[in-house]
Design an enzyme around this catalytic site. Structure first.
Site, short mmCIF file in Angstrom:
data_model
loop_
_atom_site.label_atom_id
_atom_site.label_comp_id
_atom_site.label_asym_id
_atom_site.label_seq_id
_atom_site.Cartn_x
_atom_site.Cartn_y
_atom_site.Cartn_z
CB THR A 37 -0.85 0.04 1.30
OG1 THR A 37 0.04 0.25 2.40
CG2 THR A 37 -1.63 -1.26 1.49
CB ALA A 84 -2.05 -3.25 10.49
CB THR A 131 -1.36 -0.65 18.75
OG1 THR A 131 -1.33 0.64 19.34
CG2 THR A 131 -2.81 -0.96 18.41
CG ASP A 132 0.14 2.03 23.34
OD1 ASP A 132 -0.24 2.29 22.18
OD2 ASP A 132 0.87 2.80 24.00
CD GLU A 133 -2.76 4.34 18.74
OE1 GLU A 133 -3.82 4.77 18.29
OE2 GLU A 133 -1.65 4.61 18.25
CE1 TYR A 156 -3.62 0.69 13.78
CE2 TYR A 156 -3.38 2.12 15.69
CZ TYR A 156 -2.92 1.09 14.90
OH TYR A 156 -1.74 0.45 15.23
CB SER A 159 -9.66 -2.16 12.96
OG SER A 159 -8.43 -1.45 12.95
CE LYS A 160 -2.92 -3.85 15.25
NZ LYS A 160 -2.13 -4.67 14.30
CG ASN A 186 7.44 1.14 17.37
OD1 ASN A 186 8.00 0.17 16.89
ND2 ASN A 186 6.69 1.03 18.46
CG ASP A 286 -7.38 17.76 19.53
OD1 ASP A 286 -6.46 17.07 19.06
OD2 ASP A 286 -7.71 17.73 20.74
P1 NAD Z 1 3.01 0.63 8.38
O1 NAD Z 1 1.73 1.30 8.00
O2 NAD Z 1 4.31 1.36 8.26
O3 NAD Z 1 3.18 -0.73 7.53
C1 NAD Z 1 2.11 -1.59 7.28
C2 NAD Z 1 2.54 -2.54 6.17
O4 NAD Z 1 1.44 -3.45 5.94
C3 NAD Z 1 2.81 -1.84 4.85
O5 NAD Z 1 4.01 -2.34 4.27
C4 NAD Z 1 1.62 -2.18 3.97
O6 NAD Z 1 1.92 -2.25 2.58
C5 NAD Z 1 1.22 -3.56 4.52
N1 NAD Z 1 -0.20 -3.85 4.30
C6 NAD Z 1 -1.25 -3.04 4.54
N2 NAD Z 1 -2.39 -3.65 4.16
C7 NAD Z 1 -2.06 -4.88 3.71
C8 NAD Z 1 -2.80 -5.97 3.21
N3 NAD Z 1 -4.14 -5.91 3.09
N4 NAD Z 1 -2.14 -7.10 2.84
C9 NAD Z 1 -0.79 -7.17 2.95
N5 NAD Z 1 -0.03 -6.15 3.41
C10 NAD Z 1 -0.66 -5.01 3.79
O7 NAD Z 1 2.77 0.12 9.87
P2 NAD Z 1 3.79 -0.02 11.08
O8 NAD Z 1 3.85 1.27 11.80
O9 NAD Z 1 5.04 -0.64 10.60
O10 NAD Z 1 2.99 -1.04 12.00
C11 NAD Z 1 3.15 -2.44 11.85
C12 NAD Z 1 2.29 -3.14 12.88
O11 NAD Z 1 2.67 -2.74 14.19
C13 NAD Z 1 0.80 -2.83 12.75
O12 NAD Z 1 0.08 -4.02 12.99
C14 NAD Z 1 0.55 -1.80 13.84
O13 NAD Z 1 -0.77 -1.87 14.30
C15 NAD Z 1 1.54 -2.23 14.90
N6 NAD Z 1 2.03 -1.17 15.79
C16 NAD Z 1 2.54 -0.01 15.27
C17 NAD Z 1 3.05 0.96 16.14
C18 NAD Z 1 3.68 2.23 15.62
O14 NAD Z 1 4.04 3.11 16.41
N7 NAD Z 1 3.88 2.39 14.32
C19 NAD Z 1 3.02 0.74 17.52
C20 NAD Z 1 2.48 -0.46 18.00
C21 NAD Z 1 2.00 -1.41 17.13
P1 TYD Z 2 0.77 9.66 15.41
O1 TYD Z 2 2.21 9.69 15.02
O2 TYD Z 2 -0.26 9.76 14.35
O3 TYD Z 2 0.56 8.36 16.30
P2 TYD Z 2 -0.74 7.89 17.17
O4 TYD Z 2 -1.88 8.75 16.83
O5 TYD Z 2 -0.93 6.49 16.72
O6 TYD Z 2 -0.32 8.02 18.59
O7 TYD Z 2 0.52 10.86 16.43
C1 TYD Z 2 1.25 10.96 17.64
C2 TYD Z 2 0.68 12.12 18.42
O8 TYD Z 2 0.96 13.33 17.72
C3 TYD Z 2 -0.83 12.08 18.57
O9 TYD Z 2 -1.18 12.62 19.84
C4 TYD Z 2 -1.34 12.99 17.46
C5 TYD Z 2 -0.25 14.03 17.36
N1 TYD Z 2 0.00 14.60 16.02
C6 TYD Z 2 0.11 15.99 15.87
O10 TYD Z 2 0.00 16.76 16.83
N2 TYD Z 2 0.39 16.47 14.63
C7 TYD Z 2 0.53 15.66 13.53
O11 TYD Z 2 0.75 16.17 12.40
C8 TYD Z 2 0.43 14.24 13.71
C9 TYD Z 2 0.57 13.31 12.54
C10 TYD Z 2 0.16 13.76 14.97
#
Ligand code: NAD
Ligand code: TYD
Length: 350
Positions: A37, A84, A131-133, A156, A159-160, A186, A286
């Site tokens: 994606t 995801a 995720t912790d969300e 989001y 769904s998680k 992360n 917001d």
């Molecule tokens: P990301 O959005 O960077 O990457 C998601 C990947 O999944 C992409 O490469 C995308 O192409 C692939 N994908 C999406 N839909 C798909 C489908 N239908 N079939 C196959 N592949 C598909 O996400 P991320 O930040 O790397 O997160 C990875 C996982 O970790 C997720 O499950 C997310 O919920 C979880 N997570 C993320 C964070 C964070 O801070 N980013 C924190 C905790 C948990």
């Molecule tokens: P984000 O990186 O989208 O992660 P998550 O919503 O999954 O925690 O956002 C981190 C925090 O930053 C969240 O409180 C929303 C805020 N935020 C902004 O203030 N400005 C921005 O442009 C973005 C993308 C997020």
């Protein structure tokens, strides 16, 4: 040789997990299944794409028949499921995609594992990365533990949460050997610049406004992505079946303080006057349903499996900023959309 399926391996966290498994486990064959994606970028894995123990497969986890075929082709020992839709703001404008990938896609993978493993579960693992969300929002005090009641607020996180419930249901109903983790926010290299930290770095470098939602008082608990990938490695190999592990950095920051820190770090790196980048901070409307505070209690993971973060936030953030400054082309490709052509160039014409 063990065949290991990693889903979403072209994304931010997935690419770090793939790199770690391909590099550290030469006796594993890592199959990276990704739909590519907008969030999937194969350039994230350039350094390992030619390794003998790595295969990329483009496909959609929502396509149940395709997922079943892949399980029939490779007798996977482990599944590490990261694919995801991951961005809260996108889930607010288009929730259905989140239901399809995060819920239906996860159930397709569970079904395929159940069908192909046929109750012969010895040594197998289905690892669901979450995720912790899912726990909702905290007040000024307290931490999320593995026992915290689920209370998701965004499409989001809903769904998680739903996918987590399905994973546990497959364990309880069919004894599928599952393990789960719920991690805090992360940060690190290869992060799509729609999320706060890479977006802020990109905008500061390009002297664009840095959008801060609401008052900027919302708190997130930030973990360096390579520490998350290491935690996933530890849990995959040592975690107990049926268990959940919270992963976090004990590193809470108000958004506005984090942005100010980034501004001052970049002022130094870019030889700007102190305060120059902070003048780009712009408070904007917001986010709807914006969770106020996330904070993780990761003591179970520490006490049972010995994992703790390897870097301080100051170290991790500096490494991260340095990576984006040194990889200007990566950011340029991602923001221009050029990275979308990488698959065609690398995989179709070869
Ligand atoms: P990301 O959005 O960077 O990457 C998601 C990947 O999944 C992409 O490469 C995308 O192409 C692939 N994908 C999406 N839909 C798909 C489908 N239908 N079939 C196959 N592949 C598909 O996400 P991320 O930040 O790397 O997160 C990875 C996982 O970790 C997720 O499950 C997310 O919920 C979880 N997570 C993320 C964070 C964070 O801070 N980013 C924190 C905790 C948990
Ligand atoms: P984000 O990186 O989208 O992660 P998550 O919503 O999954 O925690 O956002 C981190 C925090 O930053 C969240 O409180 C929303 C805020 N935020 C902004 O203030 N400005 C921005 O442009 C973005 C993308 C997020």
């Amino acid at each position: 040789m063990k065949h290991v399926l990693v889903t979403g391996g072209a994304g931010f966290i997935g690419s770090h997990v793939v790199r770690r498994l391909v590099t550290n486990y030469p006796d594993y064959h890592i199959v990276n299944l990704d739909k590519l994606t907008y969030a999937g970028n194969l350039a994230n894995l350039k350094d390992v794409e030619l390794n003998d123990n790595y295969t990329f497969v483009r496909g959609d986890i929502v396509d149940g028949a395709f997922v079943q075929e892949l399980f029939a082709k490779y007798d996977f020992t482990y599944v590490v499921h990261l694919a995801a839709e991951s961005h809260v703001d996108r889930s607010i404008s288009n929730p259905i995609e989140f239901v399809m990938t995060n819920v239906v896609g996860t159930v397709n993978l569970l079904n395929a594992a159940k069908h192909h493993w046929q109750g012969k579960y010895e040594g197998r693992r289905f690892y669901h990365v979450s995720t912790d969300e899912v726990y909702g929002s905290l007040g000024d005090t307290g931490l999320f533990t593995e026992e915290t009641r689920y209370d998701p607020h965004s499409p989001y996180s809903a769904s998680k949460a739903s996918s987590d419930h399905f994973v546990r249901a497959y364990h309880d109903t069919y004894q599928l050997p599952v393990v789960l983790s719920n991690c805090s926010n992360n940060y690190g290299s290869h992060h799509f610049p729609e999320k706060l930290i890479p977006l802020a770095i990109h905008n500061i470098v390009n002297r664009r406004p840095i959008p801060v939602y609401g008052t900027g008082e919302n708190v997130r608990d930030w973990l360096w992505v390579e520490d998350h990938a290491r935690a996933i490695d530890v849990i995959l190999h040592k975690g107990s079946i049926g268990q959940t592990y919270n992963i976090g950095g004990h590193n809470e920051w108000k958004n506005i303080d984090l942005i100010r820190l980034l501004c001052s770090l970049l002022d130094k790196k870019l030889h700007r006057k102190e305060g120059e980048s902070a003048s780009l901070i712009t408070f904007v409307k917001d986010r709807a349903g914006h969770d106020m505070r996330y904070a993780i209690d990761a003591s179970k993971l520490k006490n049972e499996l010995g994992w703790i973060p390897s870097v301080t936030f100051e170290e991790g953030l500096e490494k991260t900023v340095d990576w984006y400054l040194a990889n200007h082309d990566w950011l340029q490709n991602v923001t221009s959309g050029d990275y979308m052509h990488y698959y065609e160039q690398q995989y179709v014409k070869r």
